[in-house]
Design an enzyme around this catalytic site. Structure first.
Site, PDB file in Angstrom:
ATOM      1  N   TYR A 140     -14.126 -21.893 -20.790  1.00  0.00           N
ATOM      2  CA  TYR A 140     -13.280 -21.109 -21.694  1.00  0.00           C
ATOM      3  C   TYR A 140     -12.489 -22.105 -22.548  1.00  0.00           C
ATOM      4  O   TYR A 140     -11.392 -22.508 -22.189  1.00  0.00           O
ATOM      5  CB  TYR A 140     -12.298 -20.244 -20.904  1.00  0.00           C
ATOM      6  CG  TYR A 140     -12.874 -18.988 -20.297  1.00  0.00           C
ATOM      7  CD1 TYR A 140     -14.040 -19.002 -19.561  1.00  0.00           C
ATOM      8  CD2 TYR A 140     -12.227 -17.758 -20.462  1.00  0.00           C
ATOM      9  CE1 TYR A 140     -14.560 -17.846 -19.000  1.00  0.00           C
ATOM     10  CE2 TYR A 140     -12.738 -16.603 -19.901  1.00  0.00           C
ATOM     11  CZ  TYR A 140     -13.901 -16.655 -19.165  1.00  0.00           C
ATOM     12  OH  TYR A 140     -14.401 -15.513 -18.603  1.00  0.00           O
ATOM     13  N   LYS A 190     -23.341 -26.611 -10.953  1.00  0.00           N
ATOM     14  CA  LYS A 190     -24.690 -26.523 -11.527  1.00  0.00           C
ATOM     15  C   LYS A 190     -25.049 -27.914 -12.032  1.00  0.00           C
ATOM     16  O   LYS A 190     -25.507 -28.097 -13.161  1.00  0.00           O
ATOM     17  CB  LYS A 190     -24.724 -25.467 -12.649  1.00  0.00           C
ATOM     18  CG  LYS A 190     -26.129 -25.129 -13.162  1.00  0.00           C
ATOM     19  CD  LYS A 190     -27.038 -24.511 -12.108  1.00  0.00           C
ATOM     20  CE  LYS A 190     -28.468 -24.444 -12.634  1.00  0.00           C
ATOM     21  NZ  LYS A 190     -29.435 -24.036 -11.601  1.00  0.00           N
ATOM     22  N   ASP A 223     -26.665 -20.562  -8.901  1.00  0.00           N
ATOM     23  CA  ASP A 223     -27.767 -19.600  -8.712  1.00  0.00           C
ATOM     24  C   ASP A 223     -27.980 -19.331  -7.220  1.00  0.00           C
ATOM     25  O   ASP A 223     -28.118 -18.170  -6.789  1.00  0.00           O
ATOM     26  CB  ASP A 223     -29.053 -20.085  -9.393  1.00  0.00           C
ATOM     27  CG  ASP A 223     -29.313 -21.578  -9.200  1.00  0.00           C
ATOM     28  OD1 ASP A 223     -28.359 -22.318  -8.902  1.00  0.00           O
ATOM     29  OD2 ASP A 223     -30.472 -22.008  -9.330  1.00  0.00           O
ATOM     30  N   ASP A 247     -15.361 -16.427 -12.541  1.00  0.00           N
ATOM     31  CA  ASP A 247     -15.273 -15.074 -13.116  1.00  0.00           C
ATOM     32  C   ASP A 247     -16.510 -14.254 -12.730  1.00  0.00           C
ATOM     33  O   ASP A 247     -16.404 -13.117 -12.264  1.00  0.00           O
ATOM     34  CB  ASP A 247     -15.166 -15.198 -14.644  1.00  0.00           C
ATOM     35  CG  ASP A 247     -14.836 -13.872 -15.310  1.00  0.00           C
ATOM     36  OD1 ASP A 247     -14.163 -13.046 -14.677  1.00  0.00           O
ATOM     37  OD2 ASP A 247     -15.265 -13.659 -16.456  1.00  0.00           O
ATOM     38  N   ASP A 251     -16.859 -10.833  -9.779  1.00  0.00           N
ATOM     39  CA  ASP A 251     -17.436  -9.490 -10.022  1.00  0.00           C
ATOM     40  C   ASP A 251     -18.522  -9.206  -8.993  1.00  0.00           C
ATOM     41  O   ASP A 251     -18.603  -8.113  -8.426  1.00  0.00           O
ATOM     42  CB  ASP A 251     -18.058  -9.391 -11.422  1.00  0.00           C
ATOM     43  CG  ASP A 251     -17.034  -9.034 -12.493  1.00  0.00           C
ATOM     44  OD1 ASP A 251     -15.871  -9.455 -12.349  1.00  0.00           O
ATOM     45  OD2 ASP A 251     -17.389  -8.350 -13.470  1.00  0.00           O
TER      46      ASP A 251
HETATM   47  N1  GGG Z   1      -7.607  -7.047 -16.219  1.00  0.00           N
HETATM   48  C1  GGG Z   1      -7.597  -7.699 -17.447  1.00  0.00           C
HETATM   49  C2  GGG Z   1      -8.902  -7.549 -18.149  1.00  0.00           C
HETATM   50  O1  GGG Z   1      -9.063  -6.724 -18.991  1.00  0.00           O
HETATM   51  N2  GGG Z   1      -9.875  -8.358 -17.721  1.00  0.00           N
HETATM   52  C3  GGG Z   1     -11.211  -8.273 -18.211  1.00  0.00           C
HETATM   53  C4  GGG Z   1     -11.731  -9.548 -18.762  1.00  0.00           C
HETATM   54  O2  GGG Z   1     -12.657  -9.542 -19.536  1.00  0.00           O
HETATM   55  N3  GGG Z   1     -11.178 -10.674 -18.399  1.00  0.00           N
HETATM   56  C5  GGG Z   1     -11.655 -11.907 -18.801  1.00  0.00           C
HETATM   57  C6  GGG Z   1     -11.373 -12.980 -17.828  1.00  0.00           C
HETATM   58  O3  GGG Z   1     -10.786 -12.744 -16.765  1.00  0.00           O
HETATM   59  O4  GGG Z   1     -11.722 -14.107 -18.107  1.00  0.00           O
END
Ligand code: GGG
Length: 357
Positions: A140, A190, A223, A247, A251
């Site tokens: 980022y 990686k 991976d 990130d 998820d």
């Molecule tokens: N809860 C805040 C939100 O909307 N997160 C979604 C998102 O895309 N976050 C990007 C990240 O955490 O880098």
């Protein structure tokens, strides 16, 4: 920062379901605080995509200066189908993470009683991991650009930024966290393909972990780690990862235990005088916004993490217990967790539980 009086928290519901889950979370946090004889002084800020549509920016020009006056920030979600995602993210969330040096994004992944995981586990085993995501550098980055726009020679360059300082401090944080858990850290990498930054990540992680001989370090390619999150997630304890990998894996981790609806997070500042930020991992979910079915638990659990950060531990404990009870039965769980409850049903159940405890 307030010292003696009630802690001051800036509340930014943001966009989409953020506007539904944050008011619920604030009500149940207030109930837990009240039970414990405590309180928080909330300041509501209408920043986000609606603010952008009127003002051309996601927050006021002095937004960071305003936020610096608070003890914490409680954020809902950011993202709107009518505004480009890079504008919403870099207009609000990223400046907050960077300006306050919120270098840790702590994302617990926990299997709750009553919630059936989406993966198969050996009898008696369960999932309980802590993802420690580096939060201010890595993939980022604002470094890069585009040239020859609109021509067949058009190209884009995006530079990842990895510093020794950044890798060392996130590794130390992960190792310290492992000391209070099962003493295992998995570093996600990686370095077979990303030969400059990820080999550097591996080297600095390994060097730093020498300070922690009591912690077992393993290294996994992203991976392979993703596959093992599905095939044997119970083996992970603390996972340390770069901004992007952390990130993605969080998820995936939350999907293994149920859904993103129970994925909480804390963005912790390196500077104790600056506000840390607490937010659900999920985004604004425009597909379900307004239908009253959003799961508020990720936000409420993020609120519990905030109470712990503020040392309001009695309220944190009673609220976490209430969350656990609400997840036991389908009548008090939302649809994403194979339940039948609406957002309001979960709110009322938690309020009843807290007010009558
Ligand atoms: N809860 C805040 C939100 O909307 N997160 C979604 C998102 O895309 N976050 C990007 C990240 O955490 O880098």
């Amino acid at each position: 920062m307030s010292l003696n009086s009630a802690k001051r928290v800036a509340v930014i519901p943001g966009d989409g379901i953020g506007k539904e889950v944050i008011p619920v979370a604030v009500k149940v946090l207030d109930a837990a605080l009240h039970q414990a004889g405590l309180s928080i002084d909330w300041t509501w800020l209408d920043w986000g995509s609606d603010y952008f549509k009127v003002n051309g920016q996601m927050m006021p020009t002095d937004g960071i200066a305003q936020l610096s006056e608070f003890d914490c920030i409680f954020l809902g979600a950011i993202g709107d189908p009518e505004v480009p995602d890079d504008v919403t993210l870099w207009g609000l969330l990223m400046p907050i993470r960077r300006e306050f040096d919120l270098f840790v994004n702590l994302r617990p992944v926990r299997q709750f009683d009553g919630v059936r995981p989406n993966v198969q586990l050996p009898d008696g085993e369960h999932i309980n991991m802590l993802i420690v995501r580096e939060n201010t550098e890595g993939e980022y980055s604002e470094s890069g650009g585009r040239s020859f726009k609109g021509t067949c020679r058009e190209f884009a360059v995006q530079n990842d930024i990895f510093t020794r300082f950044g890798i060392e401090r996130i590794t130390r944080f992960a190792a310290e966290a492992a000391r209070n858990r099962r003493h295992k850290v998995t570093s996600v990498t990686k370095s077979n393909g990303i030969i400059h930054t990820m080999t550097f990540w591996d080297e600095v992680v390994a060097e730093t972990m020498q300070e922690y001989p009591d912690i077992e370090l393993s290294k996994k390619l992203i991976d392979a780690a993703a596959a093992e999150f599905v095939t044997r997630p119970q083996e992970f304890d603390v996972v340390v990862a770069s901004n992007l990998y952390g990130d993605i894996l969080s998820d995936l981790g939350s999907a293994t235990v149920g859904s993103l609806g129970i994925a909480a997070s804390a963005n912790l500042s390196a500077d104790p005088n600056m506000p840390s930020m607490f937010e659900p991992v999920h985004g604004s979910a425009p597909d379900i916004a307004g239908s009253g079915i959003a799961n508020p638990i990720a936000t409420i659990w993020s609120g519990v993490m905030m109470l712990e950060h503020l040392n309001l531990n009695k309220a944190a404990t009673s609220l976490m217990n209430a969350i656990e009870v609400s997840l036991l039965n389908p009548e008090t769980r939302t649809k994403d967790l194979r339940g039948t409850a609406s957002t309001a049903d979960v709110e009322h159940f938690l309020l009843d539980l807290l007010n009558n405890s």
